[in-house]
Design a protein around this motif. Structure first.
Motif, PDB file in Angstrom:
ATOM      1  N   PRO A  50     -47.418  11.070   8.590  1.00  0.00           N
ATOM      2  CA  PRO A  50     -46.194  11.507   7.912  1.00  0.00           C
ATOM      3  C   PRO A  50     -44.956  11.288   8.784  1.00  0.00           C
ATOM      4  O   PRO A  50     -44.915  11.686   9.948  1.00  0.00           O
ATOM      5  N   GLY A  51     -43.967  10.654   8.188  1.00  0.00           N
ATOM      6  CA  GLY A  51     -42.737  10.403   8.915  1.00  0.00           C
ATOM      7  C   GLY A  51     -42.743   9.166   9.780  1.00  0.00           C
ATOM      8  O   GLY A  51     -41.741   8.825  10.404  1.00  0.00           O
ATOM      9  N   HIS A  52     -43.869   8.444   9.839  1.00  0.00           N
ATOM     10  CA  HIS A  52     -43.987   7.258  10.695  1.00  0.00           C
ATOM     11  C   HIS A  52     -44.531   6.115   9.837  1.00  0.00           C
ATOM     12  O   HIS A  52     -45.730   5.994   9.625  1.00  0.00           O
ATOM     13  N   VAL A  53     -43.618   5.272   9.334  1.00  0.00           N
ATOM     14  CA  VAL A  53     -44.010   4.221   8.398  1.00  0.00           C
ATOM     15  C   VAL A  53     -44.668   3.055   9.126  1.00  0.00           C
ATOM     16  O   VAL A  53     -44.376   2.792  10.301  1.00  0.00           O
ATOM     17  N   ASP A  54     -45.551   2.370   8.425  1.00  0.00           N
ATOM     18  CA  ASP A  54     -46.077   1.087   8.900  1.00  0.00           C
ATOM     19  C   ASP A  54     -45.109   0.015   8.429  1.00  0.00           C
ATOM     20  O   ASP A  54     -45.028  -0.262   7.229  1.00  0.00           O
ATOM     21  N   PRO A  55     -44.348  -0.616   9.329  1.00  0.00           N
ATOM     22  CA  PRO A  55     -43.324  -1.590   8.901  1.00  0.00           C
ATOM     23  C   PRO A  55     -43.893  -2.782   8.154  1.00  0.00           C
ATOM     24  O   PRO A  55     -43.163  -3.457   7.429  1.00  0.00           O
ATOM     25  N   ALA A  56     -45.198  -3.045   8.322  1.00  0.00           N
ATOM     26  CA  ALA A  56     -45.819  -4.195   7.659  1.00  0.00           C
ATOM     27  C   ALA A  56     -46.719  -3.764   6.502  1.00  0.00           C
ATOM     28  O   ALA A  56     -47.602  -4.518   6.092  1.00  0.00           O
ATOM     29  N   ASN A  57     -46.513  -2.550   5.964  1.00  0.00           N
ATOM     30  CA  ASN A  57     -47.374  -2.082   4.882  1.00  0.00           C
ATOM     31  C   ASN A  57     -47.296  -3.030   3.690  1.00  0.00           C
ATOM     32  O   ASN A  57     -46.313  -3.756   3.500  1.00  0.00           O
ATOM     33  N   SER A  58     -48.348  -3.024   2.878  1.00  0.00           N
ATOM     34  CA  SER A  58     -48.470  -4.024   1.811  1.00  0.00           C
ATOM     35  C   SER A  58     -47.556  -3.754   0.617  1.00  0.00           C
ATOM     36  O   SER A  58     -47.223  -4.694  -0.123  1.00  0.00           O
ATOM     37  N   LEU A  59     -47.152  -2.516   0.410  1.00  0.00           N
ATOM     38  CA  LEU A  59     -46.307  -2.217  -0.741  1.00  0.00           C
ATOM     39  C   LEU A  59     -44.879  -2.695  -0.537  1.00  0.00           C
ATOM     40  O   LEU A  59     -44.279  -3.331  -1.400  1.00  0.00           O
ATOM     41  N   PHE A  60     -44.312  -2.369   0.608  1.00  0.00           N
ATOM     42  CA  PHE A  60     -42.960  -2.815   0.933  1.00  0.00           C
ATOM     43  C   PHE A  60     -42.915  -3.118   2.428  1.00  0.00           C
ATOM     44  O   PHE A  60     -42.675  -2.217   3.241  1.00  0.00           O
ATOM     45  N   PRO A  61     -43.137  -4.376   2.812  1.00  0.00           N
ATOM     46  CA  PRO A  61     -43.179  -4.730   4.245  1.00  0.00           C
ATOM     47  C   PRO A  61     -41.772  -4.784   4.835  1.00  0.00           C
ATOM     48  O   PRO A  61     -41.151  -5.846   4.935  1.00  0.00           O
ATOM     49  N   PHE A  62     -41.249  -3.635   5.224  1.00  0.00           N
ATOM     50  CA  PHE A  62     -39.864  -3.531   5.696  1.00  0.00           C
ATOM     51  C   PHE A  62     -39.534  -4.560   6.774  1.00  0.00           C
ATOM     52  O   PHE A  62     -38.437  -5.122   6.795  1.00  0.00           O
ATOM     53  N   ALA A  63     -40.464  -4.785   7.694  1.00  0.00           N
ATOM     54  CA  ALA A  63     -40.203  -5.653   8.843  1.00  0.00           C
ATOM     55  C   ALA A  63     -39.938  -7.096   8.438  1.00  0.00           C
ATOM     56  O   ALA A  63     -39.412  -7.868   9.245  1.00  0.00           O
ATOM     57  N   HIS A  64     -40.275  -7.483   7.213  1.00  0.00           N
ATOM     58  CA  HIS A  64     -40.067  -8.851   6.757  1.00  0.00           C
ATOM     59  C   HIS A  64     -38.623  -9.103   6.317  1.00  0.00           C
ATOM     60  O   HIS A  64     -38.245 -10.244   6.056  1.00  0.00           O
ATOM     61  N   PHE A  65     -37.826  -8.021   6.224  1.00  0.00           N
ATOM     62  CA  PHE A  65     -36.446  -8.155   5.769  1.00  0.00           C
ATOM     63  C   PHE A  65     -35.523  -8.036   6.978  1.00  0.00           C
ATOM     64  O   PHE A  65     -35.246  -6.937   7.467  1.00  0.00           O
ATOM     65  N   ASP A  66     -35.076  -9.189   7.465  1.00  0.00           N
ATOM     66  CA  ASP A  66     -34.394  -9.206   8.756  1.00  0.00           C
ATOM     67  C   ASP A  66     -32.935  -8.771   8.695  1.00  0.00           C
ATOM     68  O   ASP A  66     -32.238  -8.792   9.710  1.00  0.00           O
ATOM     69  N   ARG A  67     -32.465  -8.373   7.513  1.00  0.00           N
ATOM     70  CA  ARG A  67     -31.096  -7.841   7.410  1.00  0.00           C
ATOM     71  C   ARG A  67     -31.098  -6.360   7.044  1.00  0.00           C
ATOM     72  O   ARG A  67     -30.053  -5.789   6.716  1.00  0.00           O
ATOM     73  N   LEU A  68     -32.249  -5.740   7.126  1.00  0.00           N
ATOM     74  CA  LEU A  68     -32.397  -4.334   6.755  1.00  0.00           C
ATOM     75  C   LEU A  68     -32.340  -3.448   7.994  1.00  0.00           C
ATOM     76  O   LEU A  68     -33.176  -3.573   8.885  1.00  0.00           O
ATOM     77  N   HIS A  69     -31.377  -2.541   8.060  1.00  0.00           N
ATOM     78  CA  HIS A  69     -31.249  -1.609   9.188  1.00  0.00           C
ATOM     79  C   HIS A  69     -32.142  -0.376   8.980  1.00  0.00           C
ATOM     80  O   HIS A  69     -33.005  -0.083   9.799  1.00  0.00           O
ATOM     81  N   PHE A  70     -31.877   0.358   7.912  1.00  0.00           N
ATOM     82  CA  PHE A  70     -32.626   1.577   7.593  1.00  0.00           C
ATOM     83  C   PHE A  70     -32.957   1.564   6.107  1.00  0.00           C
ATOM     84  O   PHE A  70     -32.219   0.993   5.293  1.00  0.00           O
TER      85      PHE A  70
END
Length: 434
Positions: A32-52
């Protein structure tokens, strides 16, 4: 310079699928509170212009306050689900990117919302459910995610070079030290071991809108000044009448609520904050808040663009958003340090600003003349804010471990490397950054 923008998508949640949604969101986290940046639903780390970014269920625990305070019927607003993001470039471009690259995951998530159909145009649906901010703040306009990562890599490389070559730098003057470090950085860049890219060009339309806005707001206020001056005595009477009779609602939050929030905080140097509440009933309070946030947005857009919101330097991004025909408001931010230190920073440095922004909310500690007292009653204010705070189910930070202070220091190091010459005093200050 690449300016920043924000995205705030909010839609009614299908309450029959709330448990399913919570499970989906929980699957995106390591804990809880610690996301997996490469999770399959929304891989945040793949978006290189996303801050938060964050996904959260806007579950307002204070809806009964309007009845407790004013005897009016409780408003049973639909339970909302929100997707909030701070990005480089335009929100339209980011919306298009996530619709293309995280389509299946977002469809699973948004399918738990009312009105989302299997054949819905995802990009259009998000646009239709977007809630524009009444006011928004960016810590350093133009500082991109790419620049943040490059600046930090440069700092780490220079620090390592200094530590591994102590004899080389022994007895060197500031000018000699600077030359050695600059030559090293440029050599590393040429060799491809460091990446130091030039800033992207500033969009012309963004500059044009900014200039027009900069002049339009003062001109509008000047044009309206005769009316505003005539209304001022009436405004003061209306304000003071309400300030003397509006009740406070600031009990200590339930221990279970505080424990749920605490579980999600202080995992890293930066935290998220989301708070929601209802605006005091009546047109007067609603229009007052609309006008004040209009002024806050002007100041944040044109003056507080280089590391400080008033005197507070620890906020990365923040926004105030109206909901439900401007009868409720949510404040969401990303900040450094603990919540207590965050609140203390505001109380001690810009308590009047807290009163301006939040005193029109039901139950806020009593203010005088709109800017006095209120948040100065520290315990009541902290209870009020904590009680309105909501747990964030999923939160992403593209640069964990880097505070706003770190980002500014790294940027100043980069500026020094890019400059053609500095005075001895400037060089001393620059070397002290390491």
């Amino acid at each position: 310079m690449m300016p920043q923008s924000n995205l705030f998508v909010a839609a009614p949640l299908n309450v029959e699928r709330e448990a399913e949604l919570r499970n989906l969101l929980a699957s995106m986290n390591v804990v809880p509170g610690h996301v997996d940046p490469a999770n399959s639903l929304f891989p945040f780390a793949h978006f290189d212009r996303l801050h938060f970014a964050r996904f959260l269920i806007l579950q307002d625990q204070t809806l009964n306050d309007i009845h407790s305070a004013y005897g009016l019927p409780r408003q049973n607003y639909p339970l909302l689900f929100a997707f909030i993001a701070d990005v480089d470039g335009g929100a339209d471009d980011f919306r298009k990117e996530v619709a293309a690259r995280a389509n299946s995951g977002l469809r699973r998530i948004f399918s738990c919302c009312e009105g989302f159909m299997p054949d819905s145009d995802l990009e259009r649906w998000m646009k239709d459910h977007e809630q524009p901010p009444a006011a928004a703040y960016v810590n350093w306009v133009g500082r991109s995610v790419q620049q943040i990562h490059e600046d930090d890599s440069l700092r780490l490389a220079l620090e390592s070079y200094l530590q591994n070559n102590e004899t080389l730098f022994a007895g060197k003057s500031p000018q000699e030290t600077y030359k050695l470090l600059r030559d090293f950085a440029r050599a590393e860049n040429l060799a491809g071991r460091l990446k130091l890219t030039d800033d992207e060009p500033t969009p012309i339309l963004w500059w044009l809108r900014k200039v027009i806005h900069f002049f339009a707001v003062p001109l509008l206020l000047l044009a309206l000044s005769p009316v505003l001056l005539l209304y001022l005595p009436i405004f003061i009477y209306q304000l003071r009448t309400r300030e003397k009779r509006d009740p406070e609602i600031a009990p200590r939050p339930e221990a279970s609520h505080e424990a749920e929030l605490a579980q999600l905080e202080d995992i890293c140097v930066t935290n998220q904050f989301s708070a929601m509440g209802s605006i005091k009933p009546g047109v007067f309070r609603r229009l007052t808040l609309i006008f004040l946030l209009w002024l806050v947005n002007y100041a944040a857009r044109h003056f507080f663009v280089r590391g400080h919101l008033a005197r507070v330097p620890t906020i990365h991004f923040a926004r105030w958003v109206f909901l439900n025909d401007k009868r409720r408001m949510i404040f969401a931010s990303n900040y450094d340090g603990s919540l207590d230190s965050y609140m203390d920073d505001f109380i001690n440095k810009v308590g009047w600003g807290l009163n301006l922004a939040f005193s029109n909310g039901i139950g806020y500690p009593t203010t005088n003349w709109l800017v006095l007292d209120g948040s100065k009653d520290e315990q009541k204010f902290k209870y009020f804010l904590r009680r309105h705070q909501m747990p964030t189910q999923v939160w992403y930070d593209a640069h964990p471990g880097l505070s706003a202070f770190d980002l500014k220091r790294n940027m100043m190091i980069r500026w020094g490397i890019d400059r053609s010459g500095m005075s001895d005093a400037e060089l001393q200050e620059w070397i002290a950054l390491f």
